[in-house]
Design a protein around this motif. Structure first.
Motif, PDB file in Angstrom:
ATOM      1  N   UNK A  30      23.199  39.168  53.267  1.00  0.00           N
ATOM      2  CA  UNK A  30      22.056  39.147  54.165  1.00  0.00           C
ATOM      3  C   UNK A  30      21.450  40.535  54.339  1.00  0.00           C
ATOM      4  N   UNK A  31      22.226  41.586  54.080  1.00  0.00           N
ATOM      5  CA  UNK A  31      21.750  42.956  54.233  1.00  0.00           C
ATOM      6  C   UNK A  31      21.231  43.547  52.921  1.00  0.00           C
ATOM      7  N   UNK A  32      21.657  42.983  51.807  1.00  0.00           N
ATOM      8  CA  UNK A  32      21.366  43.544  50.486  1.00  0.00           C
ATOM      9  C   UNK A  32      20.008  43.056  49.994  1.00  0.00           C
ATOM     10  N   UNK A  33      19.235  43.957  49.393  1.00  0.00           N
ATOM     11  CA  UNK A  33      17.930  43.580  48.879  1.00  0.00           C
ATOM     12  C   UNK A  33      17.847  43.597  47.358  1.00  0.00           C
ATOM     13  N   UNK A  34      18.854  44.101  46.688  1.00  0.00           N
ATOM     14  CA  UNK A  34      18.848  44.235  45.238  1.00  0.00           C
ATOM     15  C   UNK A  34      19.205  42.903  44.577  1.00  0.00           C
ATOM     16  N   UNK A  35      18.334  42.418  43.716  1.00  0.00           N
ATOM     17  CA  UNK A  35      18.520  41.117  43.068  1.00  0.00           C
ATOM     18  C   UNK A  35      19.806  41.058  42.235  1.00  0.00           C
ATOM     19  N   UNK A  36      20.086  42.100  41.459  1.00  0.00           N
ATOM     20  CA  UNK A  36      21.295  42.106  40.629  1.00  0.00           C
ATOM     21  C   UNK A  36      22.564  42.075  41.472  1.00  0.00           C
ATOM     22  N   UNK A  37      22.550  42.822  42.559  1.00  0.00           N
ATOM     23  CA  UNK A  37      23.711  42.829  43.455  1.00  0.00           C
ATOM     24  C   UNK A  37      23.897  41.454  44.080  1.00  0.00           C
ATOM     25  N   UNK A  38      22.814  40.811  44.443  1.00  0.00           N
ATOM     26  CA  UNK A  38      22.898  39.463  45.005  1.00  0.00           C
ATOM     27  C   UNK A  38      23.517  38.490  44.005  1.00  0.00           C
ATOM     28  N   UNK A  39      23.125  38.598  42.751  1.00  0.00           N
ATOM     29  CA  UNK A  39      23.698  37.729  41.714  1.00  0.00           C
ATOM     30  C   UNK A  39      25.208  37.947  41.592  1.00  0.00           C
ATOM     31  N   UNK A  40      25.611  39.206  41.604  1.00  0.00           N
ATOM     32  CA  UNK A  40      27.037  39.530  41.496  1.00  0.00           C
ATOM     33  C   UNK A  40      27.798  38.993  42.707  1.00  0.00           C
ATOM     34  N   UNK A  41      27.244  39.173  43.898  1.00  0.00           N
ATOM     35  CA  UNK A  41      27.903  38.661  45.102  1.00  0.00           C
ATOM     36  C   UNK A  41      28.027  37.143  45.037  1.00  0.00           C
ATOM     37  N   UNK A  42      26.954  36.468  44.622  1.00  0.00           N
ATOM     38  CA  UNK A  42      27.007  35.006  44.511  1.00  0.00           C
ATOM     39  C   UNK A  42      28.061  34.563  43.495  1.00  0.00           C
ATOM     40  N   UNK A  43      28.155  35.299  42.382  1.00  0.00           N
ATOM     41  CA  UNK A  43      29.149  34.916  41.370  1.00  0.00           C
ATOM     42  C   UNK A  43      30.568  35.086  41.906  1.00  0.00           C
ATOM     43  N   UNK A  44      30.793  36.134  42.673  1.00  0.00           N
ATOM     44  CA  UNK A  44      32.128  36.352  43.264  1.00  0.00           C
ATOM     45  C   UNK A  44      32.439  35.295  44.324  1.00  0.00           C
ATOM     46  N   UNK A  72      27.278  35.375  35.135  1.00  0.00           N
ATOM     47  CA  UNK A  72      27.175  36.655  35.831  1.00  0.00           C
ATOM     48  C   UNK A  72      28.541  37.329  35.909  1.00  0.00           C
ATOM     49  N   UNK A  73      29.592  36.561  36.230  1.00  0.00           N
ATOM     50  CA  UNK A  73      30.920  37.150  36.376  1.00  0.00           C
ATOM     51  C   UNK A  73      31.405  37.766  35.064  1.00  0.00           C
ATOM     52  N   UNK A  74      31.221  37.058  33.972  1.00  0.00           N
ATOM     53  CA  UNK A  74      31.690  37.540  32.668  1.00  0.00           C
ATOM     54  C   UNK A  74      30.873  38.739  32.197  1.00  0.00           C
ATOM     55  N   UNK A  75      29.592  38.761  32.508  1.00  0.00           N
ATOM     56  CA  UNK A  75      28.744  39.876  32.080  1.00  0.00           C
ATOM     57  C   UNK A  75      28.765  41.065  33.030  1.00  0.00           C
ATOM     58  N   UNK A  76      29.464  40.941  34.153  1.00  0.00           N
ATOM     59  CA  UNK A  76      29.561  42.038  35.115  1.00  0.00           C
ATOM     60  C   UNK A  76      30.523  43.092  34.563  1.00  0.00           C
ATOM     61  N   UNK A  77      30.006  44.261  34.249  1.00  0.00           N
ATOM     62  CA  UNK A  77      30.818  45.311  33.623  1.00  0.00           C
ATOM     63  C   UNK A  77      31.875  45.877  34.568  1.00  0.00           C
ATOM     64  N   UNK A  78      31.769  45.606  35.862  1.00  0.00           N
ATOM     65  CA  UNK A  78      32.782  46.116  36.787  1.00  0.00           C
ATOM     66  C   UNK A  78      34.070  45.293  36.758  1.00  0.00           C
ATOM     67  N   UNK A  79      34.018  44.108  36.144  1.00  0.00           N
ATOM     68  CA  UNK A  79      35.230  43.295  36.000  1.00  0.00           C
ATOM     69  C   UNK A  79      35.965  43.716  34.735  1.00  0.00           C
ATOM     70  N   UNK A  80      37.259  43.901  34.863  1.00  0.00           N
ATOM     71  CA  UNK A  80      38.060  44.298  33.703  1.00  0.00           C
ATOM     72  C   UNK A  80      38.221  43.119  32.744  1.00  0.00           C
TER      73      UNK A  80
END
Length: 136
Positions: A30-44, A72-80
């Motif tokens: 609800x506080x985040x405005x970045x579209x990519x971050x929102x996608x990552x949060x939704x995937x998590x 999104x989860x698989x393409x998120x580079x922050x996931x090992x």
């Protein structure tokens, strides 16, 4: 019996932890405005919700959550690589328990192929044994 209690406690602890993380991610959304971050949060959120559904014996619900999270989860580079392998493993569990046996094996093979890139041979063997058991 003690081992069973420890396992149950561990699983229950992880469920409680996952619920707290989902709540925190929803608050941050609800506080985040970045579209990519929102996608990552939704995937998590979807991934953790899938794990909770799987733990609660609702594999069809889990399967849908995992489907929503996958790209999104698989393409998120922050996931090992290991985290991505775990994702495919749990997704295959949900598919297997929902009766999608071929698709389940496909995702389990994806997990194994990811682990080929790591030194995690014990986890790879565990996943391979799961695949062998499914094809008996």
């Amino acid at each position: 019996m003690w081992q069973c209690r420890k396992y149950y406690y561990l699983q229950t602890h992880e469920v409680i932890k996952s619920k707290k993380i989902i709540t925190k991610l929803r608050q941050l959304l609800t506080k985040e405005g970045n579209h990519n971050t929102e996608l990552i949060f939704h995937s998590r959120i979807d991934y953790l919700s899938g794990l909770l559904a799987l733990f609660n014996g609702k594999p069809s619900v889990a399967r849908k959550y995992f489907q929503n999270a996958e790209e999104v989860y698989i393409n998120d580079f922050t996931n090992s690589i290991t985290e991505k392998a775990h994702f495919y493993y749990y997704q295959s569990q949900a598919l297997d328990k929902s009766g999608y046996y071929n698709e389940s094996s496909f995702h389990l093979r994806k997990a194994i192929s990811l682990l080929d890139q790591t030194e995690n041979t014990s986890l790879r063997k565990e996943y391979e044994n799961t695949l062998k058991e499914r094809h008996k």
